[in-house]
Design a protein around this motif. Structure first.
Motif, PDB file in Angstrom:
ATOM      1  N   ASP A  55    -102.023  30.961 -30.762  1.00 28.12           N
ATOM      2  CA  ASP A  55    -100.829  30.550 -30.392  1.00 28.12           C
ATOM      3  C   ASP A  55    -100.811  31.318 -28.603  1.00 28.12           C
ATOM      4  N   LYS A  56    -101.879  31.709 -28.451  1.00 24.44           N
ATOM      5  CA  LYS A  56    -101.239  32.825 -26.861  1.00 24.44           C
ATOM      6  C   LYS A  56    -102.804  31.971 -25.767  1.00 24.44           C
ATOM      7  N   GLY A  57    -103.707  30.724 -26.843  1.00 22.13           N
ATOM      8  CA  GLY A  57    -104.699  30.182 -25.881  1.00 22.13           C
ATOM      9  C   GLY A  57    -105.580  30.658 -26.539  1.00 22.13           C
ATOM     10  N   TYR A  58    -106.213  31.928 -26.871  1.00 22.46           N
ATOM     11  CA  TYR A  58    -106.830  32.752 -26.927  1.00 22.46           C
ATOM     12  C   TYR A  58    -108.556  32.402 -27.297  1.00 22.46           C
ATOM     13  N   VAL A  59    -108.013  31.873 -29.053  1.00 22.67           N
ATOM     14  CA  VAL A  59    -108.423  31.842 -29.937  1.00 22.67           C
ATOM     15  C   VAL A  59    -108.394  30.441 -30.240  1.00 22.67           C
ATOM     16  N   ALA A  60    -109.477  29.627 -31.138  1.00 19.11           N
ATOM     17  CA  ALA A  60    -108.987  28.714 -31.304  1.00 19.11           C
ATOM     18  C   ALA A  60    -109.402  28.422 -33.367  1.00 19.11           C
ATOM     19  N   HIS A  61    -109.003  27.568 -33.869  1.00 16.68           N
ATOM     20  CA  HIS A  61    -110.210  27.865 -35.295  1.00 16.68           C
ATOM     21  C   HIS A  61    -110.295  26.235 -35.816  1.00 16.68           C
ATOM     22  N   GLU A  62    -111.289  26.483 -37.165  1.00 12.49           N
ATOM     23  CA  GLU A  62    -112.251  24.865 -37.064  1.00 12.49           C
ATOM     24  C   GLU A  62    -112.104  25.088 -38.878  1.00 12.49           C
ATOM     25  N   LYS A  63    -111.142  24.601 -39.793  1.00 20.17           N
ATOM     26  CA  LYS A  63    -111.956  24.821 -40.858  1.00 20.17           C
ATOM     27  C   LYS A  63    -113.450  24.492 -41.736  1.00 20.17           C
ATOM     28  N   GLN A  64    -113.529  25.029 -42.458  1.00 13.70           N
ATOM     29  CA  GLN A  64    -115.672  24.904 -43.431  1.00 13.70           C
ATOM     30  C   GLN A  64    -115.055  25.595 -44.126  1.00 13.70           C
ATOM     31  N   GLY A  65    -115.151  24.418 -45.149  1.00 17.39           N
ATOM     32  CA  GLY A  65    -114.336  24.977 -46.357  1.00 17.39           C
ATOM     33  C   GLY A  65    -113.387  25.181 -46.925  1.00 17.39           C
ATOM     34  N   ARG A  66    -112.554  26.364 -47.026  1.00 14.39           N
ATOM     35  CA  ARG A  66    -111.663  26.668 -47.814  1.00 14.39           C
ATOM     36  C   ARG A  66    -111.328  27.899 -46.643  1.00 14.39           C
ATOM     37  N   ALA A  67    -111.872  28.428 -45.647  1.00 17.64           N
ATOM     38  CA  ALA A  67    -111.559  29.071 -44.563  1.00 17.64           C
ATOM     39  C   ALA A  67    -111.496  28.778 -43.117  1.00 17.64           C
ATOM     40  N   PHE A  68    -110.697  29.080 -42.483  1.00 21.49           N
ATOM     41  CA  PHE A  68    -110.820  29.203 -40.714  1.00 21.49           C
ATOM     42  C   PHE A  68    -112.203  30.154 -40.603  1.00 21.49           C
ATOM     43  N   ILE A  69    -112.724  29.363 -39.673  1.00 18.25           N
ATOM     44  CA  ILE A  69    -113.303  30.411 -38.643  1.00 18.25           C
ATOM     45  C   ILE A  69    -112.553  30.156 -37.504  1.00 18.25           C
ATOM     46  N   TYR A  70    -112.740  31.389 -36.682  1.00 20.21           N
ATOM     47  CA  TYR A  70    -111.786  31.892 -35.482  1.00 20.21           C
ATOM     48  C   TYR A  70    -113.173  31.850 -34.946  1.00 20.21           C
ATOM     49  N   PHE A  71    -113.085  31.544 -33.546  1.00 17.06           N
ATOM     50  CA  PHE A  71    -113.453  32.122 -32.098  1.00 17.06           C
ATOM     51  C   PHE A  71    -112.721  31.888 -30.509  1.00 17.06           C
ATOM     52  N   PRO A  72    -113.398  32.482 -29.980  1.00 12.01           N
ATOM     53  CA  PRO A  72    -113.119  32.695 -28.838  1.00 12.01           C
ATOM     54  C   PRO A  72    -112.796  31.951 -27.546  1.00 12.01           C
TER      55      PRO A  72
END
Length: 129
Positions: A55-72
């Motif tokens: 929400d602060k804009g420091y990370v984003a995520h993408e869905k891979q299978g059933r999990a969300f993968i977060y990246f800076p």
């Protein structure tokens, strides 16, 4: 309304960002496992904090299978510069000189540290000529 982006991270946010910076990307479970090696950390706490960082804009995520993968979205050097700039403004009237004088007065720097600082200063003085 999105959360206000702070200049610096909380301690918990920084621990999570360190994991993401070191790994490049990770699921909530991977972050939790990494953090729990040093101190037991709840999955739900990590999930909540990753949401805050998103929400602060420091990370984003993408869905891979059933999990969300977060990246800076911000790199470590950029975060350091932002935190240092905030520190300079808040505690040293925006003066790098005051910060350095405080470090030299209050910190116990060994000869290697002092030599490295001297070399860095000489390097910058050479850039100005």
């Amino acid at each position: 309304m999105p959360r206000k982006k702070q200049a610096t991270f909380t301690d918990g946010e920084l621990r999570i960002m360190d994991v993401l910076w070191n790994k490049g990307s990770a699921s909530v479970r991977e972050v939790t496992e990494e953090l729990s090696q040093k101190q037991k950390t709840a999955y739900t706490t990590v999930m909540t904090m990753l949401g805050v960082l998103r929400d602060k804009g420091y990370v984003a995520h993408e869905k891979q299978g059933r999990a969300f993968i977060y990246f800076p979205l911000v790199d470590r050097m950029q975060a350091r510069r932002t935190a240092l700039s905030d520190l300079l403004k808040r505690f040293f009237d925006g003066s790098p000189t005051l910060l350095m004088q405080n470090l030299l007065d209050d910190e116990r720097l060994n000869e290697q540290d002092l030599a490295a600082l001297k070399n860095r200063i000489e390097h910058f003085q050479g850039d100005e000529s």
